[in-house]
Each structure stands twice: as structure tokens, then as C-alpha cells.
Design an enzyme around this catalytic site. Structure first.
Site, mmCIF file in Angstrom:
data_model
loop_
_atom_site.group_PDB
_atom_site.id
_atom_site.type_symbol
_atom_site.label_atom_id
_atom_site.label_comp_id
_atom_site.label_asym_id
_atom_site.label_seq_id
_atom_site.Cartn_x
_atom_site.Cartn_y
_atom_site.Cartn_z
ATOM 1 N N ALA A 1 0.839 -1.207 0.000
ATOM 2 C CA ALA A 1 0.000 0.000 0.000
ATOM 3 C C ALA A 1 0.870 1.253 0.000
ATOM 4 C CB ALA A 1 -0.924 -0.010 1.219
ATOM 5 N N THR B 1 3.353 -7.887 3.259
ATOM 6 C CA THR B 1 3.415 -8.026 1.797
ATOM 7 C C THR B 1 4.506 -9.012 1.400
ATOM 8 O OG1 THR B 1 2.681 -5.741 1.596
ATOM 9 C CG2 THR B 1 3.724 -6.731 -0.348
ATOM 10 N N GLY C 1 0.125 -16.938 -1.690
ATOM 11 C CA GLY C 1 -0.832 -17.425 -2.696
ATOM 12 C C GLY C 1 -0.822 -16.653 -3.990
ATOM 13 N N GLY C 2 -1.089 -15.341 -3.922
ATOM 14 C CA GLY C 2 -1.084 -14.538 -5.133
ATOM 15 C C GLY C 2 -2.010 -13.352 -5.057
ATOM 16 N N GLU D 1 -8.043 -20.456 -5.629
ATOM 17 C CA GLU D 1 -7.998 -20.711 -4.179
ATOM 18 C C GLU D 1 -9.426 -20.848 -3.682
ATOM 19 O OE1 GLU D 1 -4.081 -18.567 -2.365
ATOM 20 O OE2 GLU D 1 -5.570 -17.243 -3.157
ATOM 21 N N ASP E 1 -0.149 -0.627 14.986
ATOM 22 C CA ASP E 1 0.267 0.759 15.308
ATOM 23 C C ASP E 1 -0.636 1.795 14.632
ATOM 24 O OD1 ASP E 1 2.322 -0.599 16.500
ATOM 25 O OD2 ASP E 1 3.916 0.243 15.273
ATOM 26 N N HIS F 1 -6.270 -18.116 9.420
ATOM 27 C CA HIS F 1 -5.873 -19.031 8.337
ATOM 28 C C HIS F 1 -5.761 -20.433 8.932
ATOM 29 C CE1 HIS F 1 -3.774 -20.752 4.948
ATOM 30 N NE2 HIS F 1 -3.953 -19.639 4.275
ATOM 31 N N ARG G 1 -12.297 -20.986 4.243
ATOM 32 C CA ARG G 1 -11.167 -20.879 5.173
ATOM 33 C C ARG G 1 -11.606 -20.912 6.641
ATOM 34 N NH1 ARG G 1 -6.816 -16.333 3.504
ATOM 35 N NH2 ARG G 1 -6.432 -17.785 1.821
ATOM 36 N N HIS H 1 -4.637 -14.168 10.728
ATOM 37 C CA HIS H 1 -3.992 -13.952 9.430
ATOM 38 C C HIS H 1 -4.255 -12.555 8.871
ATOM 39 C CE1 HIS H 1 -2.354 -15.085 5.591
ATOM 40 N NE2 HIS H 1 -3.495 -14.916 4.948
ATOM 41 N N ARG I 1 -12.653 -12.299 4.209
ATOM 42 C CA ARG I 1 -11.975 -11.920 2.968
ATOM 43 C C ARG I 1 -11.803 -13.111 2.041
ATOM 44 N NH1 ARG I 1 -6.235 -11.895 1.500
ATOM 45 N NH2 ARG I 1 -6.056 -13.088 3.414
HETATM 46 P P1 FAD Z 1 2.317 -4.415 5.227
HETATM 47 O O1 FAD Z 1 2.722 -5.030 3.971
HETATM 48 O O2 FAD Z 1 2.187 -5.196 6.402
HETATM 49 O O3 FAD Z 1 3.220 -3.133 5.490
HETATM 50 C C1 FAD Z 1 3.061 -2.383 6.671
HETATM 51 C C2 FAD Z 1 4.222 -1.419 6.794
HETATM 52 O O4 FAD Z 1 3.985 -0.475 7.832
HETATM 53 C C3 FAD Z 1 5.547 -2.089 7.161
HETATM 54 O O5 FAD Z 1 6.551 -1.468 6.402
HETATM 55 C C4 FAD Z 1 5.741 -1.727 8.629
HETATM 56 O O6 FAD Z 1 7.065 -1.701 9.062
HETATM 57 C C5 FAD Z 1 5.147 -0.346 8.630
HETATM 58 N N1 FAD Z 1 4.762 0.109 9.962
HETATM 59 C C6 FAD Z 1 3.858 -0.434 10.827
HETATM 60 N N2 FAD Z 1 3.800 0.293 11.944
HETATM 61 C C7 FAD Z 1 4.676 1.316 11.795
HETATM 62 C C8 FAD Z 1 5.093 2.391 12.617
HETATM 63 N N3 FAD Z 1 4.600 2.579 13.846
HETATM 64 N N4 FAD Z 1 6.024 3.242 12.141
HETATM 65 C C9 FAD Z 1 6.563 3.070 10.921
HETATM 66 N N5 FAD Z 1 6.229 2.060 10.112
HETATM 67 C C10 FAD Z 1 5.297 1.208 10.539
HETATM 68 N N6 FAD Z 1 -2.945 -11.309 0.589
HETATM 69 C C11 FAD Z 1 -3.206 -11.612 -0.703
HETATM 70 O O7 FAD Z 1 -3.939 -10.882 -1.389
HETATM 71 N N7 FAD Z 1 -2.638 -12.729 -1.265
HETATM 72 C C12 FAD Z 1 -1.824 -13.564 -0.571
HETATM 73 O O8 FAD Z 1 -1.329 -14.547 -1.119
HETATM 74 C C13 FAD Z 1 -1.558 -13.270 0.789
HETATM 75 N N8 FAD Z 1 -0.763 -14.080 1.529
HETATM 76 C C14 FAD Z 1 -0.423 -13.699 2.792
HETATM 77 C C15 FAD Z 1 0.501 -14.453 3.507
HETATM 78 C C16 FAD Z 1 0.919 -14.048 4.767
HETATM 79 C C17 FAD Z 1 1.914 -14.876 5.522
HETATM 80 C C18 FAD Z 1 0.385 -12.861 5.328
HETATM 81 C C19 FAD Z 1 0.834 -12.402 6.674
HETATM 82 C C20 FAD Z 1 -0.547 -12.107 4.626
HETATM 83 C C21 FAD Z 1 -0.956 -12.516 3.358
HETATM 84 N N9 FAD Z 1 -1.866 -11.771 2.629
HETATM 85 C C22 FAD Z 1 -2.139 -12.098 1.328
HETATM 86 C C23 FAD Z 1 -2.358 -10.484 3.154
HETATM 87 C C24 FAD Z 1 -1.506 -9.340 2.563
HETATM 88 O O9 FAD Z 1 -0.168 -9.759 2.442
HETATM 89 C C25 FAD Z 1 -1.555 -8.101 3.421
HETATM 90 O O10 FAD Z 1 -2.883 -7.767 3.711
HETATM 91 C C26 FAD Z 1 -0.906 -6.917 2.691
HETATM 92 O O11 FAD Z 1 0.388 -7.263 2.286
HETATM 93 C C27 FAD Z 1 -0.876 -5.703 3.585
HETATM 94 O O12 FAD Z 1 -0.150 -4.713 2.938
HETATM 95 P P2 FAD Z 1 0.057 -3.324 3.655
HETATM 96 O O13 FAD Z 1 0.894 -2.500 2.742
HETATM 97 O O14 FAD Z 1 -1.247 -2.794 4.089
HETATM 98 O O15 FAD Z 1 0.852 -3.677 4.994
HETATM 99 C C1 SIN Z 2 -2.497 -18.278 1.210
HETATM 100 O O1 SIN Z 2 -1.578 -18.354 0.384
HETATM 101 O O2 SIN Z 2 -3.075 -19.249 1.678
HETATM 102 C C2 SIN Z 2 -2.892 -16.928 1.684
HETATM 103 C C3 SIN Z 2 -3.612 -16.202 0.629
HETATM 104 C C4 SIN Z 2 -4.314 -15.026 1.212
HETATM 105 O O3 SIN Z 2 -4.293 -14.820 2.410
HETATM 106 O O4 SIN Z 2 -4.950 -14.294 0.435
#
Ligand code: FAD
Ligand code: SIN
Length: 498
Positions: free
Chosen positions: A12, A39, A44-45, A109, A204, A225, A271, A329, A364
Site C-alpha cells: 500500500a 506483503t 498465494g497470489g 484458491e 500501530d 488461516h 477458510r 492472518h 476476505r
Molecule cells: P504491510 O505489507 O504489512 O506493510 C506495513 C508497513 O507499515 C511495514 O513497512 C511496517 O514496518 C510499517 N509500519 C507499521 N507500523 C509502523 C510504525 N509505527 N512506524 C513506521 N512504520 C510502521 N494477501 C493476498 O492478497 N494474497 C496472498 O497470497 C496473501 N498471503 C499472505 C501471507 C501471509 C503470511 C500474510 C501475513 C498475509 C498474506 N496476505 C495475502 C495479506 C496481505 O499480504 C496483506 O494484507 C498486505 O500485504 C498488507 O499490505 P500493507 O501495505 O497494508 O501492509
Molecule cells: C495463502 O496463500 O493461503 C494466503 C492467501 C491469502 O491470504 O490471500
């Protein structure tokens, strides 16, 4: 030129920063290394209508079914229609999704009626994170500060508009001012004992939003999950649903595929149903994932990362039964935003997992979160380009010394905070977890308040671990209150005594 302060370096934050850099100067702050994000761990994708047999209507319908029709239908349509172009943008940024003869290979999926998930092996998130970061690093309009912890949003006197954030870097406290501030801080899985989330996911952004008086939505809908690798009672990492998608079984210690009796889709049931059944069954027996009946070479080829990670713990995915546990998850809820990602406080926006656009409803659909983060952080830019009038005219990100001091923790206080976090995680897992009871949630709330009152009072100064502990407690309180406000089961929120 407008200035942007982006908090978070996941999909994001990075995607927004690349867009915003076309309008002005961007500073991304991130609390650990830039790649320490959820991220980076996505396996999965990413979902989008990319196949001629698929349609927007089908993706919309699948998303609504997964979300128990609690979704905001406008937001769902908006995301689904913009998903294909957002995914193509990622390809332009250099993400090399699996393909054959120039055509994307798509996987399926749970909950998806068609093949619509673009992927890179079992490390899609890492590919996306690295590609976005590479683009950010070569962009002259974007600076990225690692190990910079955002503590608080800075609001103007009437509390109606945001001027920036207070942050800690190298034990120095500073105020960072920009025209626009972006919360992209991700999820809050660390509130729970078992989670697939990385250490940074401590809620946070939610807590900062709470202290700034923002509104929240749907926080009771935590997605659990079904399959995290369970190493001696501790969830270590996610084992993608795609492994079951490729035919893996769930077994108890008698070797029975217990899901056969529980749902017509067995291991590929939704799920939440699989997670609940594993949770219940695991009270009687350890639970295993078994893909040993599949061609070992194909398994290794399809899941290279999971294979390697398990090897590090002495397990062979192609030969061994793999112990698993459900784990927190994904947070379907978050800071309430509208289609323009506005938070209700002027010049403050939220994207990604910290935000609630209403896309996911009560649960989700797999692989809808990466794409949601992209679509919403793309859409905002047209809006911001037209909003020049709202600017505070901070032409350069301003850094001012904050009066607070840095608080160095002594060992005693550090141990106390570790113990408090551990207590909280157990409490949330047991009482506001996969299966909930009204009375237990009330007990949890009381214990959370008790823990809050144990936070060291009158400490002068700011400290990352102290703030994280407070943020975890606030997040737990918000989740619990939301869950208690919904005494009936819906989507991923199960009330056992309902
Ligand atoms: P993040 O990618 O978590 O980034 C958050 C950022 O904020 C980090 O850089 C962190 O350091 C920073 N931050 C937090 N607090 C602070 C602070 N106080 N000060 C400064 N920086 C801070 N979704 C899918 O669509 N497909 C998938 O296959 C999938 N697989 C997943 C597998 C796993 C293991 C997990 C955990 C999640 C998965 N998800 C998947 C969900 C998806 O990955 C997340 O919802 C998405 O990546 C979130 O992105 P984001 O940018 O919002 O947050
Ligand atoms: C997974 O790979 O099972 C996670 C996919 C997701 O959370 O969207």
C-alpha cells in the site's frame, strides 16, 4: 509541489508513493527494514479477472459470498473492475508472474469460482515487494527512512486536519510535517498467540488512528488461516492454501481425513470452516498437512519457499506429515475510509490492511487484499491532483525537533512489557479467537483494561517497545469491543453460544 508522508513500506505504502511521486515529494518511513512487511510474506497470489472465461460479475459474487454480503458493494465493484489494470501495472514495475507462452498462469484458491490468481511460485509477495522497492529506490522524488517508528499523528488545533506525524529515529524524537499523511501500517496479527503475520504487525496505525479520534469498522472480523506450520506449539509461518489447492489432505493422528465428514468441499471448504474444524479437532489430536501422495518434484517446484523453510526445521514437505495450527492472518476491518480513502480527518488517508474500505465484508476472499491495496492507492492520485487547494503548502517535508525525550528501557521494564504482550496474546487467542463466547469476551475486556492499567505510568519520553505494547492493547480492546457489539455469528466472527 505537494509533499507526502507515507507511514509503511508494504504494497500500500510503496504503490501509493510511486503514484504520489508524479505529483510531488514523498518521504516513506518504516519501522524496521523496508522489506519487513506482511506483503513480503504473501504466498498465494493476487486476484483479478484475467481470463476470458472469468467475468467481473463472478469475481464480485465470490467476494460477496466470502464476505457474507456484509461487504460494501460499491467498494467491491470498484476493486474488481480496477484489479486487472492494477495487476498489469505491477507487471510494468517488473513483477514476473508465472506465465506460459506470454499468457499469465492463473491458479484458484478457496472461494474462487474461476482461476483468477496471478502468482509467482509460493513467494508472490516477495516478488511484488522487491519490484516496488526497486522502483522506489530509483525514484528521485521518494526518500525512504528505515528504522523510523511513527508514534503519533499531528493534528491541527481543531483536530480536523492532519499535519504529519511524530516519529522516533536513532533514539531521537522528531515531528515530520507534510501536506498529506498516509497510514499504510498494515495489520495487527501480533495481538494473537498464533499468527502468520510478521513482527511488525502490531496495530500501530489502528492505535494512532484511535488516539486521533478516527472511526473504525468491522474489526471483529479477524480472518484465521487454517494452516500455519506448528513447531512445538508455536505458529512459525504460513503454509499456503494453495498446498491444499494442489491436493494436500488434513489428517489427525489416526490418519483420518476429518474434513471429509465436516464439509462437502473437505480440505477446500471456506477458510473459516476449515480453521474452526482444525481448532476443535486439535483439542483431541495434533493435526497434520499431508501432500506426500503427490509427485515430489512437482511439489518442490510449486512450493520452493515452503519446502526450504520446512527443511530448516527438519521437515520434508514431500515425505513428512507437517504439523499445523490455525493462526490469525488478516484484519478485514480497520480505519473506516470511503472510496477516496479519506479517513474523516482532512489530509489524512489510509490504505491497505490498516484501512476498512468495506471490500471484504465479514470475511476476505483469498488473494483479494494485495489487489485492494493497489486499487485504492492508485485511485486516490487523481483526487489528490485536483485537491491542490487543500494543501498546507509544505513544499519540503519539514523535520522539527519534538520536546519529548527518548526513553531507554531498563531490563526490568523490558521484561515486564514482554510478559504483558505474552499475556495479551494468550488472552486474545483463548477468549476473542476463532470461537467466541460473550461471557469470555467480557472477561477478556476486563483483563485488557487491567493490563492497560499496568502500563508504566508517568514515564517521561517515548520508546518503540512501550508504544507497541500500548498499541497492541488498544487494538485488542477495539477488536474485543467490536466483537462484543455483534452477539451473533457472521462470516469470520463465530459466537459459540449464539
Ligand atoms: P504491510 O505489507 O504489512 O506493510 C506495513 C508497513 O507499515 C511495514 O513497512 C511496517 O514496518 C510499517 N509500519 C507499521 N507500523 C509502523 C510504525 N509505527 N512506524 C513506521 N512504520 C510502521 N494477501 C493476498 O492478497 N494474497 C496472498 O497470497 C496473501 N498471503 C499472505 C501471507 C501471509 C503470511 C500474510 C501475513 C498475509 C498474506 N496476505 C495475502 C495479506 C496481505 O499480504 C496483506 O494484507 C498486505 O500485504 C498488507 O499490505 P500493507 O501495505 O497494508 O501492509
Ligand atoms: C495463502 O496463500 O493461503 C494466503 C492467501 C491469502 O491470504 O490471500
Amino acid at each position: 509541489m505537494p509533499t507526502f508522508l507515507v507511514i509503511g513500506s508494504g504494497i500500500a505504502g510503496l504503490n501509493f508513493a510511486l503514484n504520489a511521486s508524479k505529483l510531488g515529494q514523498v518521504l516513506i518511513i518504516t519501522k524496521k527494514h523496508a522489506i519487513d512487511t506482511s506483503t513480503n510474506y504473501a504466498q498465494g497470489g493476487i486476484a483479478g479477472v484475467l481470463d476470458k472465461y472469468d467475468s467481473f460479475d463472478k469475481h464480485i459474487k465470490d467476494t460477496l459470498i466470502a464476505g457474507s454480503y456484509h461487504n460494501d458493494q460499491k467498494a467491491v465493484k470498484f476493486m474488481v473492475k480496477n484489479a486487472p489494470s492494477a495487476i498489469k501495472n505491477l507487471i510494468n514495475y517488473g513483477v514476473k508472474f508465472a506465465s506460459h507462452d506470454g499468457e499469465l498462469l492463473l491458479t484458484r484458491e478457496g472461494g474462487h469460482s474461476e482461476r483468477r490468481i496471478a502468482f509467482v511460485g509460493d513467494y508472490t509477495g516477495q516478488e511484488i515487494e522487491l519490484a516496488l522497492l526497486a522502483n522506489v529506490k530509483k525514484n528521485k522524488n521518494i526518500k525512504i527512512w528505515e528504522n523510523c517508528f511513527a508514534c503519533e499523528l499531528i493534528l491541527n488545533n481543531d483536530q480536523k486536519s492532519c499535519l504529519g506525524a511524530t516519529a522516533i529515529k536513532n533514539q531521537k524524537i522528531m515531528d515530520l510535517y507534510a501536506d498529506y499523511t498516509i497510514l499504510a501500517t498494515g495489520g495487527c496479527g501480533q495481538v494473537y498467540l498464533h499468527t502468520t503475520n510478521p513482527k511488525i504487525s502490531t496495530g500501530d496505525g489502528l492505535a494512532m488512528g484511535y488516539r486521533a479520534g478516527l472511526k473504525f469498522q468491522d474489526l471483529e472480523f479477524i480472518q484465521f488461516h487454517p494452516t500455519a506450520f506448528n513447531y512445538w506449539g508455536e505458529a512459525k509461518f504460513l503454509i499456503s492454501e494453495a498446498v491444499r489447492g494442489e491436493g494436500a489432505y488434513l489428517k489427525n493422528n489416526k490418519g483420518e481425513r476429518f474434513m471429509l465428514k465436516r464439509h462437502k468441499l473437505a480440505e477446500l471448504a471456506p477458510r473459516d470452516i476449515v480453521a474452526i474444524n482444525i481448532y476443535e479437532e486439535s483439542k483431541k489430536s495434533p493435526i497434520y498437512l499431508d501432500i506426500t501422495h503427490k509427485d515430489p518434484n512437482e511439489v518442490k517446484l510449486r512450493f520452493p519457499k515452503i519446502y526450504d523453510w520446512l527443511k530448516d526445521y527438519g521437515f520434508d514437505l514431500t515425505k513428512d506429515l507437517i504439523p499445523i495450527t490455525p493462526a490469525a492472518h488478516y484484519s478485514c476491518g480497520g480505519i473506516k475510509v470511503n472510496l477516496k480513502s479519506e479517513t474523516g480527518v482532512k489530509n489524512l488517508y489510509a490504505f491497505g490492511e490498516v484501512a476498512c474500505t468495506g471490500v471484504h465484508g465479514a470475511n476476505r476472499l483469498a488473494s483479494n487484499s494485495l489487489v485492494e491495496a493497489l486499487v485504492f492507492s492508485d485511485a486516490i492520485i487523481k483526487n489528490l491532483a485536483q485537491k491542490n487547494a487543500d494543501r498546507t503548502n509544505i513544499t519540503k517535508i519539514q523535520i522539527k525537533k519534538n520536546k519529548s525525550e527518548y526513553l531507554k528501557l531498563n531490563k526490568k521494564l523490558e521484561n515486564k512489557l514482554i510478559a504483558m504482550q505474552k499475556n495479551l496474546k494468550n488472552l486474545m487467542w483463548e477468549k476473542v479467537g476463532i470461537l467466541r463466547k460473550m461471557a469470555e469476551m467480557a472477561e477478556a475486556l476486563e483483563s485488557i483494561n487491567q493490563l492497560k492499567s499496568n502500563l508504566p505510568a508517568n514515564t517521561k519520553g517515548l520508546n518503540e517497545m512501550l508504544l507497541e505494547t500500548e498499541n497492541l492493547l488498544i487494538t485488542a480492546e477495539l477488536i474485543t469491543k467490536s466483537a462484543m457489539a455483534r452477539p451473533i455469528s457472521l462470516g469470520g466472527h463465530y459466537i459459540k453460544d449464539h
